[in-house]
Design a protein around this motif. Sequence first.
Motif, PDB file in Angstrom:
ATOM      1  N   LYS A  21      -8.348  33.084  -2.340  1.00 35.91           N
ATOM      2  CA  LYS A  21      -8.073  31.752  -2.886  1.00 35.91           C
ATOM      3  C   LYS A  21      -6.618  31.372  -2.624  1.00 35.91           C
ATOM      4  CE  LYS A  21     -11.621  31.443  -6.480  1.00 35.91           C
ATOM      5  NZ  LYS A  21     -12.186  30.192  -5.991  1.00 35.91           N
ATOM      6  N   ARG A  44     -10.621  41.946 -13.825  1.00 39.36           N
ATOM      7  CA  ARG A  44     -10.523  40.635 -13.164  1.00 39.36           C
ATOM      8  C   ARG A  44      -9.074  40.185 -13.068  1.00 39.36           C
ATOM      9  NH1 ARG A  44     -15.226  39.759 -16.340  1.00 39.36           N
ATOM     10  NH2 ARG A  44     -14.068  38.566 -17.907  1.00 39.36           N
ATOM     11  N   ASP A 101     -10.133  28.841 -13.339  1.00 39.98           N
ATOM     12  CA  ASP A 101     -11.433  29.214 -13.893  1.00 39.98           C
ATOM     13  C   ASP A 101     -11.642  28.493 -15.225  1.00 39.98           C
ATOM     14  OD1 ASP A 101     -12.191  30.826 -11.847  1.00 39.98           O
ATOM     15  OD2 ASP A 101     -11.673  32.721 -12.835  1.00 39.98           O
ATOM     16  N   ASP A 123      -7.010  25.730  -8.469  1.00 37.47           N
ATOM     17  CA  ASP A 123      -8.333  26.350  -8.529  1.00 37.47           C
ATOM     18  C   ASP A 123      -8.411  27.264  -9.762  1.00 37.47           C
ATOM     19  OD1 ASP A 123     -10.849  27.196  -7.997  1.00 37.47           O
ATOM     20  OD2 ASP A 123     -10.388  28.191  -6.099  1.00 37.47           O
ATOM     21  N   ASP A 126     -17.832  41.604  -6.973  1.00 33.35           N
ATOM     22  CA  ASP A 126     -18.196  40.191  -6.891  1.00 33.35           C
ATOM     23  C   ASP A 126     -16.993  39.300  -7.218  1.00 33.35           C
ATOM     24  OD1 ASP A 126     -20.756  40.902  -6.214  1.00 33.35           O
ATOM     25  OD2 ASP A 126     -21.563  40.681  -8.240  1.00 33.35           O
ATOM     26  N   ASN A 127     -16.299  39.617  -8.296  1.00 31.96           N
ATOM     27  CA  ASN A 127     -15.136  38.802  -8.657  1.00 31.96           C
ATOM     28  C   ASN A 127     -14.003  38.997  -7.668  1.00 31.96           C
ATOM     29  OD1 ASN A 127     -13.643  37.135 -10.860  1.00 31.96           O
ATOM     30  ND2 ASN A 127     -12.282  38.857 -10.471  1.00 31.96           N
ATOM     31  N   TYR A 128     -13.805  40.227  -7.193  1.00 33.41           N
ATOM     32  CA  TYR A 128     -12.725  40.477  -6.238  1.00 33.41           C
ATOM     33  C   TYR A 128     -12.935  39.677  -4.964  1.00 33.41           C
ATOM     34  CZ  TYR A 128      -9.861  42.845  -2.774  1.00 33.41           C
ATOM     35  OH  TYR A 128      -8.967  43.108  -1.769  1.00 33.41           O
ATOM     36  N   LYS A 129     -14.147  39.671  -4.446  1.00 29.74           N
ATOM     37  CA  LYS A 129     -14.433  38.902  -3.241  1.00 29.74           C
ATOM     38  C   LYS A 129     -14.261  37.409  -3.494  1.00 29.74           C
ATOM     39  CE  LYS A 129     -17.725  42.295  -1.390  1.00 29.74           C
ATOM     40  NZ  LYS A 129     -19.154  42.554  -1.068  1.00 29.74           N
ATOM     41  N   ARG A 130     -14.506  36.985  -4.720  1.00 30.51           N
ATOM     42  CA  ARG A 130     -14.396  35.560  -5.047  1.00 30.51           C
ATOM     43  C   ARG A 130     -12.943  35.082  -5.055  1.00 30.51           C
ATOM     44  NH1 ARG A 130     -13.655  32.428  -9.773  1.00 30.51           N
ATOM     45  NH2 ARG A 130     -13.249  34.337 -10.965  1.00 30.51           N
ATOM     46  N   VAL A 131     -12.016  35.934  -5.508  1.00 33.15           N
ATOM     47  CA  VAL A 131     -10.647  35.465  -5.732  1.00 33.15           C
ATOM     48  C   VAL A 131      -9.642  35.955  -4.691  1.00 33.15           C
ATOM     49  CG1 VAL A 131     -11.091  35.353  -8.205  1.00 33.15           C
ATOM     50  CG2 VAL A 131     -10.031  37.404  -7.253  1.00 33.15           C
TER      51      VAL A 131
END
Length: 497
Positions: free
Chosen positions: A462, A54, A469, A467, A454-459
């Motif tokens: 940005k 991450r 976590d 923002d 999932d985390n890569y697509k989330r961040v």
Amino acid sequence: MTAKRIFGRHRAAAALLLLTSALTTPVQAETLQGALAKAYASNPTLTGARAGQRATDEGVAIQKASGRPALDVSGSYTESILKPTISFTSPQRTLNAQTQLSVPIYQGGAVRNGVKAAKTRVEAGQAQLRGTEMSVFSQTVAAYMDVIRDTAIVSLNLANVNVLEVNLQATNDRFEVGDLTRTDVAQSQSRLALARSDLQTAQANLITSRENYIALVGEAPDNLEPPPQLPGLPENPDAAVQVALRDNPDIMAANKVREARAYDVKAAKASVLPTVSAFTQAGYTNYLHSLNSSAQDSNGNVVEGPQINKQAAAGVQINIPLYQGGRPAAQVRQSQALESQAIEQAIETERGVIAQTRASYASWQASLETIKSAENAVSASGLSLEGVRAENSVGSRTILDILDAEQESLRARVQLVSARRNAYVAGFSLLAAMGHAEADDLGLNGGALYDPMDNYKRVRGKWFDWDFDPAPKPTATRTIDSPAQNANVPAASMQQP
């Protein structure tokens, strides 16, 4: 009572003890799949590697930030303590505010190549995470099989001690009736003492295996079931190597690191190219009626000068580096050397995977052959032991012959248990070297699998500075509350394989 009947009575007691133990109903057992699911969810090596991935994901957002606009606001308040003696218009106090917006237009390719390098490192990190996952699984399988092996060895040694105790008692009884000598008694006592020593060593090994299992899985092993058959094992080492070269995550990660280093070289070369950016800035100054500037109006009256100053500007800035002391060339050479290192490390990784795959295949095949030999040895030693005991009952064999036959039978059974463990661990290591020992391949049923994308697509997209976590919390479970392990074995395992 004759000596033969005394010895036969003790043999019957020993056989009854083993039969009773073999028929004991086992309690609910743990499966290998369940152990792997627990390790997958809570092993700190694996959860820590996910957190590290991450962190790698954020490299893309960091590199993208270099190509986005930057907005700055600054302000100050100044109170003059001692005015300059030659200035009559210096203000007593000043309130100042400035804002500037900078928009990069061209950075010589540094941002573009930096983003590509960061994305490639994300792909490398995801492959490394797969490798960590399979490494943890391999260790868990080995720990699982170690507990099964050492439990069986303790059971075999404990049964051997029980049999030797019966033999010693029978020998003493026969000695008392004059059927045997003191030498026979001493031989039985010596073998019993050695068997008890071997039992203590086996019990210490079992405790070690159980503690190692807890460190990997997070829970104590509870009556482990035999593992299932391993699927997808290759027919020959060449086929295994071909699959490993295609699917092994360590090779994938090394190749991605090499690609990222190539982008680093391009990004370093951008430091000698021009950069272009657009900007706009505005300023506001308020002298708070402390500026001593005055003028006369058309009627001759003295009026106070302006106390507020405003300004704004916009433009384009170009920066053309001419000489930087040799720094850009050194940075490019450094990046090229690191790329060369990554190329060599990729070859090194490939060599290691090939060697590991071939060695695991050879170990697996050797263990399978050892199992066949050990099974034959167990069968033959069992028949030999029964024959020696029968011959001893008619006086054609000595007590030492019985003790030797019992020792040989025990050694064959221990070798069989160890060979089964080695074959399974080697087979799983072979699957791991081929890249086919991930959670997807094993069909874990502990819930949804972790997907690093999932985390890569989330961040990755940005852009907001605030923002954040939530504060991190531990995912892995602690084992401080688990009791210290012992060498007790379930009654159901008190049987010979």
